[in-house]
Design a protein around this motif. Structure first.
Motif, PDB file in Angstrom:
ATOM      1  N   UNK A 132       0.784  -1.172   0.188  1.00 49.88           N
ATOM      2  CA  UNK A 132       0.021  -0.192  -0.190  1.00 49.88           C
ATOM      3  C   UNK A 132       0.654   1.355   0.088  1.00 49.88           C
ATOM      4  N   UNK A 133       1.957   1.082   0.447  1.00 50.81           N
ATOM      5  CA  UNK A 133       2.903   2.325   0.398  1.00 50.81           C
ATOM      6  C   UNK A 133       3.763   2.507  -1.029  1.00 50.81           C
ATOM      7  N   UNK A 134       3.747   1.527  -1.896  1.00 49.36           N
ATOM      8  CA  UNK A 134       4.556   1.533  -3.233  1.00 49.36           C
ATOM      9  C   UNK A 134       4.229   2.931  -3.758  1.00 49.36           C
ATOM     10  N   UNK A 135       2.937   3.335  -3.927  1.00 47.57           N
ATOM     11  CA  UNK A 135       2.384   4.495  -4.691  1.00 47.57           C
ATOM     12  C   UNK A 135       2.658   5.688  -3.887  1.00 47.57           C
ATOM     13  N   UNK A 136       2.536   5.726  -2.860  1.00 49.28           N
ATOM     14  CA  UNK A 136       2.994   6.881  -1.881  1.00 49.28           C
ATOM     15  C   UNK A 136       4.431   7.312  -2.135  1.00 49.28           C
ATOM     16  N   UNK A 137       5.383   6.442  -1.805  1.00 49.54           N
ATOM     17  CA  UNK A 137       6.760   6.767  -1.888  1.00 49.54           C
ATOM     18  C   UNK A 137       7.301   7.026  -3.217  1.00 49.54           C
ATOM     19  N   UNK A 138       6.554   6.476  -4.303  1.00 54.47           N
ATOM     20  CA  UNK A 138       6.944   6.621  -5.543  1.00 54.47           C
ATOM     21  C   UNK A 138       6.056   8.049  -6.439  1.00 54.47           C
ATOM     22  N   UNK A 139       5.326   8.431  -5.552  1.00 54.12           N
ATOM     23  CA  UNK A 139       4.566   9.733  -6.178  1.00 54.12           C
ATOM     24  C   UNK A 139       3.676   9.597  -7.041  1.00 54.12           C
ATOM     25  N   UNK A 140       3.153   8.307  -7.038  1.00 54.24           N
ATOM     26  CA  UNK A 140       2.166   7.959  -8.126  1.00 54.24           C
ATOM     27  C   UNK A 140       0.706   8.011  -7.511  1.00 54.24           C
ATOM     28  N   UNK A 170       4.797  10.235  22.261  1.00 53.32           N
ATOM     29  CA  UNK A 170       5.042  11.018  20.947  1.00 53.32           C
ATOM     30  C   UNK A 170       4.003  12.351  21.149  1.00 53.32           C
ATOM     31  N   UNK A 171       4.385  13.586  20.628  1.00 50.48           N
ATOM     32  CA  UNK A 171       3.810  14.600  20.456  1.00 50.48           C
ATOM     33  C   UNK A 171       3.011  15.279  19.340  1.00 50.48           C
ATOM     34  N   UNK A 172       3.875  14.816  18.290  1.00 51.24           N
ATOM     35  CA  UNK A 172       3.377  15.497  17.067  1.00 51.24           C
ATOM     36  C   UNK A 172       4.216  14.614  15.881  1.00 51.24           C
ATOM     37  N   UNK A 173       3.630  14.804  14.595  1.00 50.46           N
ATOM     38  CA  UNK A 173       4.397  14.253  13.575  1.00 50.46           C
ATOM     39  C   UNK A 173       4.135  15.164  12.484  1.00 50.46           C
ATOM     40  N   UNK A 174       5.083  14.929  11.361  1.00 51.90           N
ATOM     41  CA  UNK A 174       4.785  15.591  10.028  1.00 51.90           C
ATOM     42  C   UNK A 174       4.939  14.286   9.162  1.00 51.90           C
ATOM     43  N   UNK A 175       4.039  14.470   8.017  1.00 50.20           N
ATOM     44  CA  UNK A 175       4.100  13.383   6.884  1.00 50.20           C
ATOM     45  C   UNK A 175       5.004  13.600   6.245  1.00 50.20           C
ATOM     46  N   UNK A 176       5.775  12.630   5.436  1.00 54.06           N
ATOM     47  CA  UNK A 176       6.813  12.533   4.607  1.00 54.06           C
ATOM     48  C   UNK A 176       6.315  13.045   3.206  1.00 54.06           C
ATOM     49  N   UNK A 177       5.055  12.741   2.961  1.00 52.37           N
ATOM     50  CA  UNK A 177       4.391  12.984   1.628  1.00 52.37           C
ATOM     51  C   UNK A 177       2.999  13.612   1.921  1.00 52.37           C
ATOM     52  N   UNK A 178       2.462  14.410   1.055  1.00 51.61           N
ATOM     53  CA  UNK A 178       1.373  15.077   1.223  1.00 51.61           C
ATOM     54  C   UNK A 178       0.846  14.940  -0.214  1.00 51.61           C
ATOM     55  N   UNK A 179      -0.894  14.978  -0.264  1.00 52.28           N
ATOM     56  CA  UNK A 179      -1.537  14.894  -1.640  1.00 52.28           C
ATOM     57  C   UNK A 179      -1.070  16.256  -2.282  1.00 52.28           C
ATOM     58  N   UNK A 180      -1.031  15.957  -3.676  1.00 50.03           N
ATOM     59  CA  UNK A 180      -0.793  17.113  -4.551  1.00 50.03           C
ATOM     60  C   UNK A 180      -1.556  16.624  -5.997  1.00 50.03           C
ATOM     61  N   UNK A 181      -2.223  17.710  -6.345  1.00 46.37           N
ATOM     62  CA  UNK A 181      -2.799  17.494  -7.637  1.00 46.37           C
ATOM     63  C   UNK A 181      -1.819  17.190  -8.711  1.00 46.37           C
ATOM     64  N   UNK A 214     -13.380  18.369 -15.119  1.00 48.56           N
ATOM     65  CA  UNK A 214     -12.757  17.299 -15.243  1.00 48.56           C
ATOM     66  C   UNK A 214     -12.434  16.919 -13.696  1.00 48.56           C
ATOM     67  N   UNK A 215     -12.665  15.383 -13.286  1.00 47.85           N
ATOM     68  CA  UNK A 215     -12.141  15.096 -11.919  1.00 47.85           C
ATOM     69  C   UNK A 215     -10.971  15.147 -11.914  1.00 47.85           C
ATOM     70  N   UNK A 216     -10.371  15.652 -10.569  1.00 43.60           N
ATOM     71  CA  UNK A 216      -9.116  15.812 -10.443  1.00 43.60           C
ATOM     72  C   UNK A 216      -8.414  14.441  -9.913  1.00 43.60           C
ATOM     73  N   UNK A 217      -7.315  14.262  -9.921  1.00 41.76           N
ATOM     74  CA  UNK A 217      -6.416  13.113  -9.506  1.00 41.76           C
ATOM     75  C   UNK A 217      -5.183  13.650  -8.903  1.00 41.76           C
ATOM     76  N   UNK A 218      -4.876  12.868  -7.740  1.00 41.85           N
ATOM     77  CA  UNK A 218      -3.972  13.312  -6.755  1.00 41.85           C
ATOM     78  C   UNK A 218      -2.795  12.104  -6.783  1.00 41.85           C
ATOM     79  N   UNK A 219      -1.635  12.875  -6.447  1.00 45.62           N
ATOM     80  CA  UNK A 219      -0.498  11.830  -6.241  1.00 45.62           C
ATOM     81  C   UNK A 219       0.009  12.349  -4.745  1.00 45.62           C
ATOM     82  N   UNK A 220       1.279  11.769  -4.309  1.00 44.45           N
ATOM     83  CA  UNK A 220       1.790  12.275  -3.132  1.00 44.45           C
ATOM     84  C   UNK A 220       3.308  12.605  -3.444  1.00 44.45           C
TER      85      UNK A 220
END
Length: 221
Positions: free
Chosen positions: A85-93, A158-169, A183-189
């Motif tokens: 499930x993380x492959x697309x996230x770290x690959x910006x797909x 644990x107090x807080x965290x920042x994500x390594x990747x965020x959604x981008x159009x 047109x419907x938007x699609x998002x990658x990370x």
């Protein structure tokens, strides 16, 4: 952190984590609901609880540490078989709307909180109530100067965290309901980089707002 699905040892077995001291500014509030949010105790510190609200709440963070992992290490150490499930996230797909969040920066430390109540009886009752909800082995609590409740963690949490990747159009746009050329938007990370991409801050603000609203609506906590 209560919804953590996979640990780093499973998805990123060779990941290098850099740690360094960090400072989180203290802040003051006039509503002890902020304490409920920090300790995940909504029932105890419910907004509007008559006769139990603190006049002043001082919140400090001690022994704070920042743990950082690099984008490169996340991409090269991912166990793609164990954590597909993380492959697309770290690959910006392109990904769906249920993709897991990868933590890029984690902040740990001890919470130290002082709550100033109207009188000593209220302060003593609130401390007793708090300790009945929270295991005494994890926190210390005391009443000082008659009406001030002091609460502190014994060990870093644990107090807080920042994500390594965020959604981008990545494609598409929405021009409004019923528009013929919408047109419907699609998002990658995309890797989180607030310095180079200030617009990513809005995604973090939306996430923070949603988390807080979900907590306020969660009557079961």
């Amino acid at each position: 952190m209560s919804h953590l699905l996979f640990g780093g040892d499973r998805c990123f077995p060779r990941l290098k984590i850099r740690s360094s001291p960090y400072a989180i500014p203290s802040f003051r509030s006039n509503n002890d609901a902020s304490v409920g949010f920090l300790f995940r105790l909504k029932k105890l510190f419910e907004i509007g609880a008559s006769g139990k609200q603190a006049e002043i709440v001082d919140i400090n963070f001690d022994d704070v540490e920042e743990q950082i992992v690099s984008e490169y290490d996340l991409k090269t150490t991912l166990n793609r078989t164990e954590c597909r499930d993380l492959v697309s996230v770290v690959s910006s797909k392109p990904v769906g709307d249920r993709a897991p969040v990868v933590i890029g920066r984690l902040y740990t430390g001890k919470r130290r909180i002082s709550l100033n109540y109207d009188d000593s009886a209220t302060a003593t009752a609130r401390l007793s109530e708090f300790l009945s909800y929270t295991p005494a082995v994890n926190v210390t609590g005391a009443v000082g100067f008659g009406k001030i409740v002091s609460i502190a963690d014994r060990e870093p949490v644990a107090l807080a965290f920042l994500p390594a990747f965020v959604p981008a159009r990545t494609a598409g746009s929405v021009l409004g309901e019923g528009a013929s050329n919408s047109q419907s938007s699609t998002f990658g990370w995309a890797p989180l980089d607030l310095a180079k991409t200030p617009s990513q801050r809005s995604a973090l603000e939306e996430l923070t707002t949603q988390v807080f609203q979900d907590w306020l609506l969660d009557a079961g906590r």
